[in-house]
Design an enzyme around this catalytic site. Structure first.
Site, PDB file in Angstrom:
ATOM      1  CG  HIS A  62      -6.411  -5.543   1.924  1.00  0.00           C
ATOM      2  ND1 HIS A  62      -5.796  -6.438   2.778  1.00  0.00           N
ATOM      3  CD2 HIS A  62      -7.591  -5.213   2.496  1.00  0.00           C
ATOM      4  CE1 HIS A  62      -6.576  -6.636   3.848  1.00  0.00           C
ATOM      5  NE2 HIS A  62      -7.676  -5.911   3.695  1.00  0.00           N
TER       6      HIS A  62
ATOM      7  CG  ASP B  63      -4.683 -10.205   3.324  1.00  0.00           C
ATOM      8  OD1 ASP B  63      -4.380 -10.645   2.206  1.00  0.00           O
ATOM      9  OD2 ASP B  63      -4.369  -9.059   3.726  1.00  0.00           O
TER      10      ASP B  63
ATOM     11  CG  ASP C 207      -2.643  -8.430   0.741  1.00  0.00           C
ATOM     12  OD1 ASP C 207      -1.882  -8.674   1.693  1.00  0.00           O
ATOM     13  OD2 ASP C 207      -3.703  -7.785   0.859  1.00  0.00           O
TER      14      ASP C 207
ATOM     15  CG  HIS D 252      -1.951  -1.026   1.265  1.00  0.00           C
ATOM     16  ND1 HIS D 252      -2.805  -1.290   0.204  1.00  0.00           N
ATOM     17  CD2 HIS D 252      -2.294  -1.914   2.240  1.00  0.00           C
ATOM     18  CE1 HIS D 252      -3.609  -2.288   0.537  1.00  0.00           C
ATOM     19  NE2 HIS D 252      -3.317  -2.694   1.760  1.00  0.00           N
TER      20      HIS D 252
HETATM   21  C1  3YP Z   1      -5.512  -1.402   6.437  1.00  0.00           C
HETATM   22  C2  3YP Z   1      -6.524  -0.575   7.214  1.00  0.00           C
HETATM   23  C3  3YP Z   1      -7.817  -1.321   7.138  1.00  0.00           C
HETATM   24  C4  3YP Z   1      -7.580  -2.540   6.285  1.00  0.00           C
HETATM   25  C5  3YP Z   1      -6.123  -2.758   6.322  1.00  0.00           C
HETATM   26  C6  3YP Z   1      -5.585  -3.604   5.218  1.00  0.00           C
HETATM   27  C7  3YP Z   1      -4.151  -3.946   5.421  1.00  0.00           C
HETATM   28  C8  3YP Z   1      -3.687  -5.053   4.542  1.00  0.00           C
HETATM   29  O1  3YP Z   1      -3.668  -6.219   4.858  1.00  0.00           O
HETATM   30  N1  3YP Z   1      -3.275  -4.773   3.333  1.00  0.00           N
HETATM   31  O2  3YP Z   1      -2.826  -5.698   2.478  1.00  0.00           O
HETATM   32 ZN    ZN Z   2      -3.931  -7.275   2.800  1.00  0.00          ZN
END
Ligand code: 3YP
Ligand code: ZN
Length: 379
Positions: free
Chosen positions: A182, A268, A180, A143
């Site tokens: 996300h 995840d 992942d 991210h």
């Molecule tokens: C970050 C804030 C709410 C969800 C979260 C996700 C983090 C993650 O596993 N990113 O791959």
């Molecule tokens: Zn994630």
């Protein structure tokens, strides 16, 4: 399955990155008992523990982690971002940038060790010391944007490793595959205008960040179709993920012809992950990894490096991770996933029409990629 020399990065200090109890869902706005942040060391330390206890460690090649230098970070990140993390980390700790990414004192060095651990894995693979590698690093990176961290990520481990490979190891085109749950928004931003980096993200539709990762996002001017998003609907299982690999990732990578593949490896999508709503099993991760290794064989001499991202089930992540490491190294530890009995025959696995529709749209982008690719630099 052929046995391979698989490199493995893990450092005890990855477990020392302190995310505390006070943030986001875990902090619950002051109306709930404080809980350890979801991104804690638990799932990763236990994965490292299983690599040891299963005996697989004896068949892997340990690669020492090292800290990325300032110059390494600055190929990707702004000096303001790097300096702010340095300053807050030397004091009492702070936040990566979005208010959801807490870190304690000393996390600057640990974040540099995560980026540098991914660099070390890439170096070992590119120099041929190992066939492929898994960097079990923390904090995660996918991210992190050029100018800020977010979503538990401080620096872009994969981004920094790719820029290092291009600047110092003579690597040209690189492909990223991010499974992942996300969206890999950071890598997408960093390489948006870059026609020599293909960034593919398979994720749960509109999970995090909420408004990014649609199939419409295909890359900037001059880099069209080198971003590919596959936003699968919540509930998707092994069938949807493997269809995405076979019908989108494979043709896209064969058309793009990278010299190296980086995988943002988040667990995840697991059926028991507290932050995702997908249904992938350890066997599903194993099959994805096996296919990615095959794709690497077909395009880039098997050169593939996995860099760990999310995954928050302390009890399932170790088995998913071990399955991936077995697929990379061609070994069988005989360790069985204790969840297999409840997950493997789930009706969540067969590909559903509403998942197929999304994959079909991404397939069109992948198909365009093979046509008229220039060599790196000549465009
Ligand atoms: C970050 C804030 C709410 C969800 C979260 C996700 C983090 C993650 O596993 N990113 O791959
Ligand atoms: Zn994630």
């Amino acid at each position: 399955m052929t046995e391979r020399r698989t490199g493995y990065v893990w450092h005890e200090r990855y477990a020392w990155h302190d995310t505390g109890t006070g943030v986001g869902i875990a902090g619950s706005g002051g109306f709930n008992q404080p809980h350890q942040a979801f991104e804690s060391s638990e799932s990763k330390s236990r994965f490292a523990g299983l690599v040891e206890v299963s005996g697989l460690i004896d068949d892997l090649v340990r690669i020492p982690a090292r800290e990325a230098s300032d110059a390494d970070l600055l190929r990707v990140h702004t000096p303001e971002h790097v300096d702010r993390i340095r300053r807050e980390s030397a004091d009492r700790g702070g936040d990566g940038g979005d208010g959801f990414t807490p870190f304690g004192r000393g996390s600057f060095e640990i974040a540099k060790l995560a980026a540098g651990g991914t660099m070390a894995a890439v170096e070992a693979v590119v120099r041929g010391r190992v066939d492929n590698a898994y960097a079990l690093v923390r904090p995660p990176g996918h991210h992190a944007r050029r100018e800020m961290g977010m979503g538990y990520c401080i620096f872009s481990n994969v981004g920094v490793a790719i820029e290092y490979a291009r600047a110092e190891l003579g690597v040209g085109r690189v492909a990223i595959v991010d499974y992942d749950v996300h969206h890999g928004n950071g890598a997408q931003q960093i390489f948006w205008d870059d026609p020599d980096v293909l960034a593919i993200s398979i994720h749960q539709d509109r999970l995090f960040p909420q408004d990014s990762g649609s199939v419409e996002e295909v890359g900037g001017v001059g880099a069209e179709d080198t971003t590919i998003n596959i936003p699968l609907p919540a509930g998707s299982g092994n069938g949807a993920y493997l269809a995405a690999i076979d019908r989108v990732v494979r043709p896209a990578i064969l058309g793009f012809r990278p010299e190296l593949i980086l995988v943002s490896s988040g667990f995840d999508p697991s059926a028991v992950d507290p932050l995702g709503c997908m249904s992938v099993t350890a066997g599903g991760f194993r099959s994805m990894a096996a296919r990615l290794v095959e794709i690497a064989d077909e395009t880039c001499g098997g050169r593939i490096v996995f860099s760990h991202e999310g995954g928050y089930s302390p009890v399932h992540v170790p088995f998913c991770g071990l399955a991936v490491l077995e697929a990379l190294s061609g070994r069988d530890t005989g360790v069985e996933d204790p969840f297999a009995i409840s997950f493997d025959d789930s009706p969540a696995h067969p590909l559903q029409p509403w998942q197929d529709t999304v994959i079909e749209r991404a397939e069109e982008i992948a198909a365009r990629l093979g046509l008229g690719r220039a060599e790196p630099g000549e465009r």
